[in-house]
Motif scaffolding. Structure first.
Motif, PDB file in Angstrom:
ATOM      1  N   ASN A   1     -31.332  24.425 -12.492  1.00  0.00           N
ATOM      2  CA  ASN A   1     -31.679  25.115 -11.247  1.00  0.00           C
ATOM      3  C   ASN A   1     -31.121  26.533 -11.241  1.00  0.00           C
ATOM      4  O   ASN A   1     -30.246  26.866 -10.443  1.00  0.00           O
ATOM      5  CB  ASN A   1     -31.127  24.335 -10.044  1.00  0.00           C
ATOM      6  CG  ASN A   1     -31.728  22.957  -9.983  1.00  0.00           C
ATOM      7  OD1 ASN A   1     -32.931  22.817  -9.801  1.00  0.00           O
ATOM      8  ND2 ASN A   1     -30.908  21.935 -10.170  1.00  0.00           N
ATOM      9  N   PRO A   2     -31.639  27.370 -12.147  1.00  0.00           N
ATOM     10  CA  PRO A   2     -31.107  28.737 -12.175  1.00  0.00           C
ATOM     11  C   PRO A   2     -31.537  29.514 -10.939  1.00  0.00           C
ATOM     12  O   PRO A   2     -32.599  29.266 -10.372  1.00  0.00           O
ATOM     13  CB  PRO A   2     -31.727  29.336 -13.436  1.00  0.00           C
ATOM     14  CG  PRO A   2     -32.950  28.531 -13.695  1.00  0.00           C
ATOM     15  CD  PRO A   2     -32.722  27.174 -13.116  1.00  0.00           C
ATOM     16  N   GLN A   3     -30.672  30.414 -10.524  1.00  0.00           N
ATOM     17  CA  GLN A   3     -30.928  31.195  -9.315  1.00  0.00           C
ATOM     18  C   GLN A   3     -31.006  32.686  -9.652  1.00  0.00           C
ATOM     19  O   GLN A   3     -30.313  33.156 -10.541  1.00  0.00           O
ATOM     20  CB  GLN A   3     -29.769  30.991  -8.317  1.00  0.00           C
ATOM     21  CG  GLN A   3     -29.633  29.574  -7.809  1.00  0.00           C
ATOM     22  CD  GLN A   3     -30.842  29.153  -6.985  1.00  0.00           C
ATOM     23  OE1 GLN A   3     -31.343  29.935  -6.165  1.00  0.00           O
ATOM     24  NE2 GLN A   3     -31.342  27.941  -7.220  1.00  0.00           N
ATOM     25  N   PRO A   4     -31.847  33.430  -8.904  1.00  0.00           N
ATOM     26  CA  PRO A   4     -31.855  34.883  -9.105  1.00  0.00           C
ATOM     27  C   PRO A   4     -30.528  35.498  -8.663  1.00  0.00           C
ATOM     28  O   PRO A   4     -29.765  34.874  -7.922  1.00  0.00           O
ATOM     29  CB  PRO A   4     -33.017  35.367  -8.234  1.00  0.00           C
ATOM     30  CG  PRO A   4     -33.326  34.264  -7.294  1.00  0.00           C
ATOM     31  CD  PRO A   4     -32.842  32.992  -7.914  1.00  0.00           C
ATOM     32  N   LEU A   5     -30.275  36.707  -9.114  1.00  0.00           N
ATOM     33  CA  LEU A   5     -29.029  37.397  -8.745  1.00  0.00           C
ATOM     34  C   LEU A   5     -29.029  37.754  -7.259  1.00  0.00           C
ATOM     35  O   LEU A   5     -30.088  37.962  -6.668  1.00  0.00           O
ATOM     36  CB  LEU A   5     -28.889  38.688  -9.560  1.00  0.00           C
ATOM     37  CG  LEU A   5     -28.557  38.554 -11.040  1.00  0.00           C
ATOM     38  CD1 LEU A   5     -28.568  39.939 -11.692  1.00  0.00           C
ATOM     39  CD2 LEU A   5     -27.180  37.911 -11.220  1.00  0.00           C
ATOM     40  N   PRO A   6     -27.841  37.841  -6.642  1.00  0.00           N
ATOM     41  CA  PRO A   6     -27.763  38.255  -5.232  1.00  0.00           C
ATOM     42  C   PRO A   6     -28.020  39.758  -5.079  1.00  0.00           C
ATOM     43  O   PRO A   6     -27.091  40.539  -4.880  1.00  0.00           O
ATOM     44  CB  PRO A   6     -26.326  37.880  -4.844  1.00  0.00           C
ATOM     45  CG  PRO A   6     -25.560  37.892  -6.120  1.00  0.00           C
ATOM     46  CD  PRO A   6     -26.517  37.487  -7.200  1.00  0.00           C
ATOM     47  N   LEU A   7     -29.293  40.134  -5.188  1.00  0.00           N
ATOM     48  CA  LEU A   7     -29.652  41.554  -5.065  1.00  0.00           C
ATOM     49  C   LEU A   7     -30.012  41.844  -3.620  1.00  0.00           C
ATOM     50  O   LEU A   7     -30.857  41.183  -3.045  1.00  0.00           O
ATOM     51  CB  LEU A   7     -30.840  41.886  -5.978  1.00  0.00           C
ATOM     52  CG  LEU A   7     -30.534  41.941  -7.479  1.00  0.00           C
ATOM     53  CD1 LEU A   7     -31.818  42.024  -8.275  1.00  0.00           C
ATOM     54  CD2 LEU A   7     -29.640  43.127  -7.816  1.00  0.00           C
ATOM     55  N   GLU A   8     -29.362  42.835  -3.031  1.00  0.00           N
ATOM     56  CA  GLU A   8     -29.544  43.095  -1.608  1.00  0.00           C
ATOM     57  C   GLU A   8     -30.145  44.465  -1.329  1.00  0.00           C
ATOM     58  O   GLU A   8     -30.436  44.799  -0.184  1.00  0.00           O
ATOM     59  CB  GLU A   8     -28.196  42.923  -0.899  1.00  0.00           C
ATOM     60  CG  GLU A   8     -27.699  41.496  -1.077  1.00  0.00           C
ATOM     61  CD  GLU A   8     -26.352  41.220  -0.445  1.00  0.00           C
ATOM     62  OE1 GLU A   8     -25.681  42.177  -0.034  1.00  0.00           O
ATOM     63  OE2 GLU A   8     -25.983  40.029  -0.372  1.00  0.00           O
ATOM     64  N   ASP A   9     -30.278  45.269  -2.361  1.00  0.00           N
ATOM     65  CA  ASP A   9     -30.865  46.596  -2.167  1.00  0.00           C
ATOM     66  C   ASP A   9     -31.372  47.076  -3.532  1.00  0.00           C
ATOM     67  O   ASP A   9     -31.282  46.340  -4.516  1.00  0.00           O
ATOM     68  CB  ASP A   9     -29.808  47.558  -1.606  1.00  0.00           C
ATOM     69  CG  ASP A   9     -30.445  48.731  -0.853  1.00  0.00           C
ATOM     70  OD1 ASP A   9     -31.647  48.996  -1.080  1.00  0.00           O
ATOM     71  OD2 ASP A   9     -29.755  49.363  -0.038  1.00  0.00           O
ATOM     72  N   THR A  10     -31.863  48.287  -3.584  1.00  0.00           N
ATOM     73  CA  THR A  10     -32.326  48.863  -4.844  1.00  0.00           C
ATOM     74  C   THR A  10     -31.878  50.311  -4.861  1.00  0.00           C
ATOM     75  O   THR A  10     -31.763  50.931  -3.795  1.00  0.00           O
ATOM     76  CB  THR A  10     -33.866  48.831  -4.924  1.00  0.00           C
ATOM     77  OG1 THR A  10     -34.309  47.532  -4.606  1.00  0.00           O
ATOM     78  CG2 THR A  10     -34.360  49.183  -6.311  1.00  0.00           C
ATOM     79  N   ALA A  11     -31.619  50.838  -6.049  1.00  0.00           N
ATOM     80  CA  ALA A  11     -31.449  52.281  -6.168  1.00  0.00           C
ATOM     81  C   ALA A  11     -32.113  52.683  -7.468  1.00  0.00           C
ATOM     82  O   ALA A  11     -32.077  51.939  -8.443  1.00  0.00           O
ATOM     83  CB  ALA A  11     -29.980  52.657  -6.177  1.00  0.00           C
TER      84      ALA A  11
END
Lengths: 241, 269, 226
Positions: free
Chosen positions: B179-189
């Motif tokens: 059950n791999p999970q995506p990274l906790p990405l909360e924004d982009t630059a």
């Protein structure tokens, strides 16, 4: 302590047949492209099973270091390098003992095909990047390097093509995968000049009887000849044939 | 370093003074952008980006390790780049040189300072076990402006990354690869780099333009217009106006980069 | 026995013919076989088989004209990059008499010159000269780089191809045998000339090229003139 749960597919170990369903004399799916980089004089990209290899050739160019020069011919240098993300456990960047040895034997495997006398005092650099490794990268690197050299316009007596044979579960098989290499009894990379079948690279790691060796060598040569067809197609395709 | 023939230098400068470029682009226009993700099966995240003829790969590999003592509840990112000798006749084999280290550090700052990655969520056991993310940049074809291509590829690779879930049961870490999970990405630059040539600030310099620039400016920006990283390079100087102009152009171009990125790999929800 | 046709694309090591043929450029003989040593196009003239390389590096020959860039200034000579595995040098005596001071006042780093290969010695030192019609430093214009082996195609039979480009674009064009081309004219026409020169470089091995180049030229020029 860290416990790792892996999906079932990784646990499956088959004994009788090759685990990826191949026949003993069958190579993994192979794809070669010539001339894919802008800056290099010649380049190629190769996929063999899970292997992804990129090769760039620069030269013949002026040898910046005088002691490298040979008055009567060009000098070939190879650098085999594995990307940090090419293997399961991240590899530290930079050369290690294994990659230094592979670089040396790769240069020596390619050398007999090249007409180096045409470019005295110059140097030819071959850069082999393993982007993803799944067993048999040195052979894949040599096969791809020869395409990149031809793409760079190097005069050559023949292409150089490499393929391994080995012994897995007591049977002689062609083009060992990473799993087969790990579990197998022997692995024997071979490179040849396909027109007259002269051998330019031979290594062997593991136990083989003389009969098994001969069977493996014949099989490796057979594999090389198949791969050579795909090398030729890749070069001709670049010019729209 | 190559020496640019005087004729080519003059030609570039004359064109730029007329607000034109040798390859037909406008001064504030990117070259063609190509993004592909999931290119390396063995990496937990990967991307290949082409910006014109500049091309690189980014692979992301995680490991479990100890946190830094001053941030016991935060994961760690480690950015490394290899300017491979295959990428340019002027790149030499060997350990990373100053150009390579500058590139890694600028990419690292843009990712880190934008807070796009919630490092606290990469903590497994406070003070003892956190995720270490190795971000490896592999430069394979160098035709100018590595910065923007590298940031774009890194963000794409981060979006592509899936980590096994880590659970703690009776003081043991259990990694669940099913059950791999995506990274906790909360924004982009993303990043826009400019070259100052003559009196102009030109976006996304090609190799020839990069070799004759007097100063270089890279701006990392979030979609809301916040600046999260900057780097000035080159032997010449910039005026305040040059910088403000570059910021203005960056604001206009970030949406284009975002669109290219979202088209290939949308942010996981 | 012949195994290929004229204009076939072949790769290194490919057997082209057996017995009763002669090996030409880009080929070698092994036992009774003639084999290709390059990726290139087969050319059969009578009983001679050659392979014209699709890519090649420039090897300097005495008498060639080349375009070079000054990369070094020494006490009594300039060092030049001539787009080759071998760099060239221009002795100060080619420009001055016996006076050798202030070389940088004449030619500086980055200057681009049209030169003649005066001599290539046994250690591959390439001596360049400026004595001859049209030789010297270029001012303005643009440079285009092509594969040296395609220079004959760019020039065409008795200059037919290059003259067509010159006429239609009204540009001055100088072609170095080392694959460097200098173009000067109206800036828009320089771009047109550059584009068709690169097209010839890409498509040199295809047939009907002259007609396609003529069409492309007409089309591009029409666009420029609006």
């Amino acid at each position: 302590m860290i416990i790792i749960i892996t999906p079932d597919e990784f646990k499956r170990v088959s004994q009788a047949t090759r685990e990826d369903g191949r026949a003993p004399d069958e190579i993994r799916p192979l794809k070669i492209e010539a001339g894919i980089l802008e800056r290099a004089d010649g380049s190629s990209y190769l996929e063999l099973g899970g292997n992804k290899i990129l090769v760039a050739v620069y030269g013949p160019r002026e040898a910046q270091i005088k002691r490298l020069q040979r008055p009567d011919r060009a000098v070939i240098r190879c650098r085999y390098n594995m990307a940090p993300f090419s293997v399961e456990e991240r590899k530290r960047p930079g050369p290690d003992r294994r990659s230094v040895e592979i670089s040396k034997i790769t240069a020596e495997a390619l050398r007999p095909a090249l007409i180096l006398e045409r470019f005295p005092r110059s140097v030819i650099d071959v850069f082999i990047e393993v982007l993803e490794a799944e067993g048999g990268t040195r052979c894949a690197g040599i096969t791809a390097a020869s395409v990149a050299l031809a793409d760079a316009g190097m005069p050559m007596k023949d292409m150089v093509v490499a393929c391994a044979a080995g012994k897995v579960n007591g049977r002689i098989v062609l083009d060992l995968s990473e799993e087969e290499d790990k579990r197998g009894e022997a692995d024997m990379p071979v490179a040849i000049l396909p027109r007259n079948k002269e051998i330019t690279l031979l290594q062997s790691d593991g136990n083989l009887t003389q009969e098994e060796f001969e069977e493996a060598l014949d099989l490796a040569i057979k594999g090389c000849l198949k791969i050579n067809k795909i090398q030729k197609e890749a070069l001709k395709k670049k010019y729209g044939e | 370093m190559d020496i640019v023939p005087e004729i080519i230098r003059e030609n570039i400068i004359n064109l730029i003074n007329k607000k034109e470029r040798a390859d037909g682009r406008a001064l504030d226009e990117f070259r063609k952008i190509f993004i592909e993700t999931g290119v390396i099966t063995k990496a937990e995240g990967s991307a290949r980006v082409k910006l014109g003829n500049t091309q690189l790969l980014v692979g992301i590999k995680p490991q479990i390790g100890e946190p830094f003592p001053d941030t016991p509840n935060m994961g760690i990112i480690i950015t490394n780049s290899e300017l491979l000798p295959m990428a340019s006749p002027t790149f030499e084999p060997g350990p990373p040189d100053e150009r390579s280290i500058e590139l890694s550090r600028v990419v690292d700052r843009c990712i880190r300072e934008s807070n796009m990655l919630n490092l606290e969520k990469l903590c497994i056991v406070e003070g003892s076990s956190v995720w270490l993310l190795f971000i490896d940049l592999h430069i394979i074809d160098y035709d100018g402006n590595l910065f923007d291509a590298a940031v774009l590829a890194t963000v794409a690779a981060l979006r592509d990354t899936k980590l096994p879930t880590a659970k703690i049961e009776e003081d043991e870490i259990i990694l669940d690869y099913e059950n791999p999970q995506p990274l906790p990405l909360e924004d982009t630059a993303l990043m826009c780099t400019f070259a100052k040539i003559g009196d102009q600030m030109i976006l996304d310099p090609s190799l020839d333009e990069e070799e004759i620039l007097t100063a270089r400016l890279s701006i990392g920006m979030r979609p809301d217009g916040t600046i999260c990283a900057m780097q000035k390079g080159g032997e010449g100087s910039l005026t305040k106006d040059d910088i403000l102009k570059a910021i203005d152009i960056t604001k206009g171009r970030i949406p284009q980069l975002m669109e290219e990125l979202d088209k290939t790999i949308p942010q996981a929800r | 026995m012949i195994l290929v046709k004229d204009k076939d694309i072949v790769v290194p090591g490919e057997v082209l013919a057996k017995n009763d043929y002669y090996p030409g450029r880009g080929t070698f003989k092994e036992d009774n076989k003639i084999c290709s040593s390059h990726v290139g196009l087969v050319s059969i003239r009578n009983k001679q088989i050659s392979v014209i390389p699709l890519v090649s590096k420039y090897i300097p020959k005495r008498g060639d004209v080349v375009i070079g860039e000054i990369t070094d200034i020494r006490f009594s000579m300039w060092g030049l990059d001539i787009n080759s595995p071998y760099s060239g040098f221009l002795p100060a005596s080619e420009v001055f008499g016996k006076e050798k001071r202030g070389l940088e006042n004449i030619f500086n780093i980055g200057d681009v010159l049209f030169l003649k290969v005066v001599d290539v010695d046994e250690v591959k030192k390439v001596k360049l000269g400026l004595k001859g019609r049209g030789l010297g430093k270029f001012k303005g214009g643009v440079l285009v780089y092509i594969t040296p082996s395609k220079v004959p195609r760019l020039i065409g039979k008795r200059g037919s191809m290059i003259n067509m480009i010159k006429e239609k674009t009204r540009c001055d064009i100088v072609v170095g045998q080392n694959g460097v081309v200098w173009v000067k004219g109206d800036p828009e026409m320089e771009k047109v000339a550059r584009e068709v020169i690169l097209m010839i470089d890409r498509e040199a091995h295809t047939s009907g090229l002259t007609d396609r180049v003529r069409d492309t030229l007409t089309e591009l020029i029409k666009k420029v003139k609006g």
